[in-house]
Design a protein around this motif. Structure first.
Motif, PDB file in Angstrom:
ATOM      1  N   LYS A 155       0.833  -1.206   0.000  1.00  0.00           N
ATOM      2  CA  LYS A 155       0.000   0.000   0.000  1.00  0.00           C
ATOM      3  C   LYS A 155       0.863   1.250   0.000  1.00  0.00           C
ATOM      4  CE  LYS A 155      -4.235  -1.538   2.248  1.00  0.00           C
ATOM      5  NZ  LYS A 155      -5.128  -1.337   3.414  1.00  0.00           N
ATOM      6  N   VAL A 156       1.905   1.257   0.831  1.00  0.00           N
ATOM      7  CA  VAL A 156       2.796   2.423   0.908  1.00  0.00           C
ATOM      8  C   VAL A 156       3.434   2.666  -0.458  1.00  0.00           C
ATOM      9  CG1 VAL A 156       4.967   3.298   1.872  1.00  0.00           C
ATOM     10  CG2 VAL A 156       3.249   2.285   3.384  1.00  0.00           C
ATOM     11  N   GLU A 157       3.932   1.613  -1.077  1.00  0.00           N
ATOM     12  CA  GLU A 157       4.562   1.766  -2.393  1.00  0.00           C
ATOM     13  C   GLU A 157       3.571   2.302  -3.418  1.00  0.00           C
ATOM     14  OE1 GLU A 157       6.511  -1.836  -3.602  1.00  0.00           O
ATOM     15  OE2 GLU A 157       7.563  -1.991  -1.686  1.00  0.00           O
ATOM     16  N   ALA A 158       2.358   1.790  -3.415  1.00  0.00           N
ATOM     17  CA  ALA A 158       1.348   2.239  -4.373  1.00  0.00           C
ATOM     18  C   ALA A 158       0.989   3.701  -4.142  1.00  0.00           C
ATOM     19  CB  ALA A 158       0.107   1.363  -4.267  1.00  0.00           C
ATOM     20  N   ILE A 159       0.826   4.077  -2.896  1.00  0.00           N
ATOM     21  CA  ILE A 159       0.457   5.464  -2.584  1.00  0.00           C
ATOM     22  C   ILE A 159       1.594   6.409  -2.948  1.00  0.00           C
ATOM     23  CG2 ILE A 159      -0.046   7.057  -0.687  1.00  0.00           C
ATOM     24  CD1 ILE A 159      -1.634   4.751   0.603  1.00  0.00           C
ATOM     25  N   GLN A 160       2.828   6.001  -2.691  1.00  0.00           N
ATOM     26  CA  GLN A 160       3.962   6.868  -3.014  1.00  0.00           C
ATOM     27  C   GLN A 160       4.086   7.100  -4.519  1.00  0.00           C
ATOM     28  OE1 GLN A 160       7.072   4.719  -0.909  1.00  0.00           O
ATOM     29  NE2 GLN A 160       7.108   6.282   0.684  1.00  0.00           N
ATOM     30  N   ASP A 220       1.100  12.849   2.353  1.00  0.00           N
ATOM     31  CA  ASP A 220       2.202  12.566   3.274  1.00  0.00           C
ATOM     32  C   ASP A 220       1.671  12.023   4.598  1.00  0.00           C
ATOM     33  OD1 ASP A 220       4.102  13.362   1.459  1.00  0.00           O
ATOM     34  OD2 ASP A 220       4.313  15.370   2.296  1.00  0.00           O
ATOM     35  N   HIS A 221       0.531  12.532   5.014  1.00  0.00           N
ATOM     36  CA  HIS A 221      -0.064  12.072   6.271  1.00  0.00           C
ATOM     37  C   HIS A 221      -0.466  10.592   6.160  1.00  0.00           C
ATOM     38  CE1 HIS A 221      -2.283  12.064   9.984  1.00  0.00           C
ATOM     39  NE2 HIS A 221      -3.340  11.601   9.351  1.00  0.00           N
ATOM     40  N   GLU A 222      -1.096  10.223   5.071  1.00  0.00           N
ATOM     41  CA  GLU A 222      -1.521   8.836   4.882  1.00  0.00           C
ATOM     42  C   GLU A 222      -0.313   7.902   4.838  1.00  0.00           C
ATOM     43  OE1 GLU A 222      -4.459   6.188   2.030  1.00  0.00           O
ATOM     44  OE2 GLU A 222      -3.832   8.171   1.349  1.00  0.00           O
ATOM     45  N   ILE A 223       0.720   8.312   4.123  1.00  0.00           N
ATOM     46  CA  ILE A 223       1.945   7.509   4.039  1.00  0.00           C
ATOM     47  C   ILE A 223       2.567   7.357   5.419  1.00  0.00           C
ATOM     48  CG2 ILE A 223       4.310   7.469   3.143  1.00  0.00           C
ATOM     49  CD1 ILE A 223       3.153   8.882   0.615  1.00  0.00           C
ATOM     50  N   SER A 224       2.609   8.443   6.167  1.00  0.00           N
ATOM     51  CA  SER A 224       3.178   8.425   7.513  1.00  0.00           C
ATOM     52  C   SER A 224       2.407   7.469   8.422  1.00  0.00           C
ATOM     53  CB  SER A 224       3.167   9.833   8.093  1.00  0.00           C
ATOM     54  OG  SER A 224       3.628   9.828   9.412  1.00  0.00           O
ATOM     55  N   GLU A 225       1.089   7.501   8.359  1.00  0.00           N
ATOM     56  CA  GLU A 225       0.268   6.618   9.190  1.00  0.00           C
ATOM     57  C   GLU A 225       0.491   5.147   8.829  1.00  0.00           C
ATOM     58  OE1 GLU A 225      -1.639   7.261  11.928  1.00  0.00           O
ATOM     59  OE2 GLU A 225      -0.672   9.218  11.727  1.00  0.00           O
ATOM     60  N   LEU A 226       0.568   4.851   7.545  1.00  0.00           N
ATOM     61  CA  LEU A 226       0.803   3.465   7.118  1.00  0.00           C
ATOM     62  C   LEU A 226       2.187   2.986   7.574  1.00  0.00           C
ATOM     63  CD1 LEU A 226      -0.735   3.497   3.540  1.00  0.00           C
ATOM     64  CD2 LEU A 226      -1.628   2.321   5.562  1.00  0.00           C
ATOM     65  N   LYS A 227       3.164   3.863   7.487  1.00  0.00           N
ATOM     66  CA  LYS A 227       4.514   3.494   7.926  1.00  0.00           C
ATOM     67  C   LYS A 227       4.558   3.251   9.432  1.00  0.00           C
ATOM     68  CE  LYS A 227       7.321   5.380   4.221  1.00  0.00           C
ATOM     69  NZ  LYS A 227       8.434   6.284   3.879  1.00  0.00           N
ATOM     70  N   LYS A 228       3.797   4.027  10.199  1.00  0.00           N
ATOM     71  CA  LYS A 228       3.712   3.801  11.641  1.00  0.00           C
ATOM     72  C   LYS A 228       3.099   2.433  11.931  1.00  0.00           C
ATOM     73  CE  LYS A 228       3.246   8.614  13.028  1.00  0.00           C
ATOM     74  NZ  LYS A 228       2.334   9.630  13.564  1.00  0.00           N
ATOM     75  N   GLN A 229       2.047   2.099  11.197  1.00  0.00           N
ATOM     76  CA  GLN A 229       1.410   0.792  11.368  1.00  0.00           C
ATOM     77  C   GLN A 229       2.387  -0.327  11.034  1.00  0.00           C
ATOM     78  OE1 GLN A 229      -2.329   0.474   9.289  1.00  0.00           O
ATOM     79  NE2 GLN A 229      -2.953   2.515   9.933  1.00  0.00           N
ATOM     80  N   LYS A 230       3.152  -0.135   9.947  1.00  0.00           N
ATOM     81  CA  LYS A 230       4.155  -1.132   9.564  1.00  0.00           C
ATOM     82  C   LYS A 230       5.185  -1.320  10.663  1.00  0.00           C
ATOM     83  CE  LYS A 230       6.489  -1.268   5.871  1.00  0.00           C
ATOM     84  NZ  LYS A 230       7.361  -0.890   4.785  1.00  0.00           N
TER      85      LYS A 230
END
Length: 55
Positions: free
Chosen positions: A20-25, A32-42
């Motif tokens: 998901k992070v790769e697709a969103i990037q 940036d907020h969505e990417i940051s939240e997904l990375k925190k979950q990871k």
């Protein structure tokens, strides 16, 4: 649920978040907020996997 199946499920969730992070990037309208939240979950999943694997 056995420990090994629980770990496998956590690893699967971690991989899904990575994808998901790769697709969103790659998306031009990525948040940036969505990417940051997904990375925190990871990171939380990774820490949990490492904690359980070393127990």
């Amino acid at each position: 649920m056995s420990m090994s199946s629980h770990l496998e499920e956590l690893r699967r969730k971690h991989e899904v978040l990575s994808e998901k992070v790769e697709a969103i990037q790659r998306a031009p309208s990525s948040s940036d907020h969505e990417i940051s939240e997904l990375k925190k979950q990871k990171l939380l999943l990774k820490e949990e996997i490492e904690r359980l694997a070393s127990a």
